[in-house]
Motif scaffolding. Sequence first.
Motif, PDB file in Angstrom:
ATOM      1  N   ARG A  35       0.872  -1.015   0.010  1.00 54.47           N
ATOM      2  CA  ARG A  35      -0.055   0.085  -0.082  1.00 54.47           C
ATOM      3  C   ARG A  35       0.847   1.091  -0.051  1.00 54.47           C
ATOM      4  NH1 ARG A  35      -3.055  -0.278   5.015  1.00 54.47           N
ATOM      5  NH2 ARG A  35      -2.766  -2.656   5.118  1.00 54.47           N
ATOM      6  N   THR A  38       2.357   1.683  -3.784  1.00 54.22           N
ATOM      7  CA  THR A  38       1.147   2.328  -4.317  1.00 54.22           C
ATOM      8  C   THR A  38       1.082   3.708  -3.980  1.00 54.22           C
ATOM      9  OG1 THR A  38      -0.573   1.420  -2.865  1.00 54.22           O
ATOM     10  CG2 THR A  38       0.266  -0.145  -4.967  1.00 54.22           C
ATOM     11  N   GLN A  39       1.006   4.128  -2.682  1.00 56.72           N
ATOM     12  CA  GLN A  39       0.597   5.315  -2.460  1.00 56.72           C
ATOM     13  C   GLN A  39       1.830   6.337  -2.928  1.00 56.72           C
ATOM     14  OE1 GLN A  39       0.299   5.559   1.709  1.00 56.72           O
ATOM     15  NE2 GLN A  39      -2.072   4.994   1.572  1.00 56.72           N
ATOM     16  N   ASN A  42       1.347   6.538  -6.800  1.00 55.49           N
ATOM     17  CA  ASN A  42       0.340   7.456  -7.057  1.00 55.49           C
ATOM     18  C   ASN A  42       0.671   8.977  -6.905  1.00 55.49           C
ATOM     19  OD1 ASN A  42      -0.836   5.348  -8.252  1.00 55.49           O
ATOM     20  ND2 ASN A  42      -1.949   5.187  -6.394  1.00 55.49           N
ATOM     21  N   ASP A  44      -0.233   9.955  -3.641  1.00 54.26           N
ATOM     22  CA  ASP A  44      -1.090  10.181  -2.848  1.00 54.26           C
ATOM     23  C   ASP A  44      -0.516  10.626  -1.386  1.00 54.26           C
ATOM     24  OD1 ASP A  44      -3.027   9.574  -4.404  1.00 54.26           O
ATOM     25  OD2 ASP A  44      -3.257   7.220  -3.852  1.00 54.26           O
ATOM     26  N   THR A  47      -0.075  14.377  -0.112  1.00 56.65           N
ATOM     27  CA  THR A  47      -1.411  15.149   0.364  1.00 56.65           C
ATOM     28  C   THR A  47      -1.440  14.825   1.802  1.00 56.65           C
ATOM     29  OG1 THR A  47      -2.728  13.269  -0.257  1.00 56.65           O
ATOM     30  CG2 THR A  47      -2.402  15.213  -1.787  1.00 56.65           C
ATOM     31  N   LYS A  48      -0.624  13.641   2.436  1.00 59.28           N
ATOM     32  CA  LYS A  48      -0.922  13.396   3.888  1.00 59.28           C
ATOM     33  C   LYS A  48      -0.426  14.488   4.906  1.00 59.28           C
ATOM     34  CE  LYS A  48      -1.091   8.386   3.338  1.00 59.28           C
ATOM     35  NZ  LYS A  48      -0.668   7.076   3.802  1.00 59.28           N
TER      36      LYS A  48
END
Length: 139
Positions: A35, A38-39, A42, A44, A47-48
């Motif tokens: 995971r 993939t983050q 991507n 993603d 933005t965390k």
Amino acid sequence: MDNEFVKKPEPEVVKEKPRKATKKKATAERGKTSRALTQILNGDFLTKEFVLNNLNFIFFLIFLLLLIVGKGYYGKQLSKDVETTQKELDEVMAEYVEAKAKLEEDTRRQVLVEKLESRGLKETVNPTKVIRIKEKKQR
């Protein structure tokens, strides 16, 4: 005072966990890493909240990476400069040896005698005499 035997409490025995639990844990860790991968792919993770809170540290790391790359290029440039300077030094040394050999050839005794004959100077036939003065020892 009586010496009585005092019974000490026995240490607790740690029971081993069944292996099934560790297998589940290992598969859960693999799932987390996949995971996370993939983050990252991507985008993603940018933005965390964790990344946003640590932006200063991330910029510092990027700055350090740029310094490392710059240091590599600087090292290559220095080695290139050393090589060119060594080549120039070798050329100058070769010219020095050549000039020194030419000077020695031009200042040989026979060559000087031939050049000075046109001016009327001749080589002396008598050997040179050394005058020595004996000094008296003072007491």
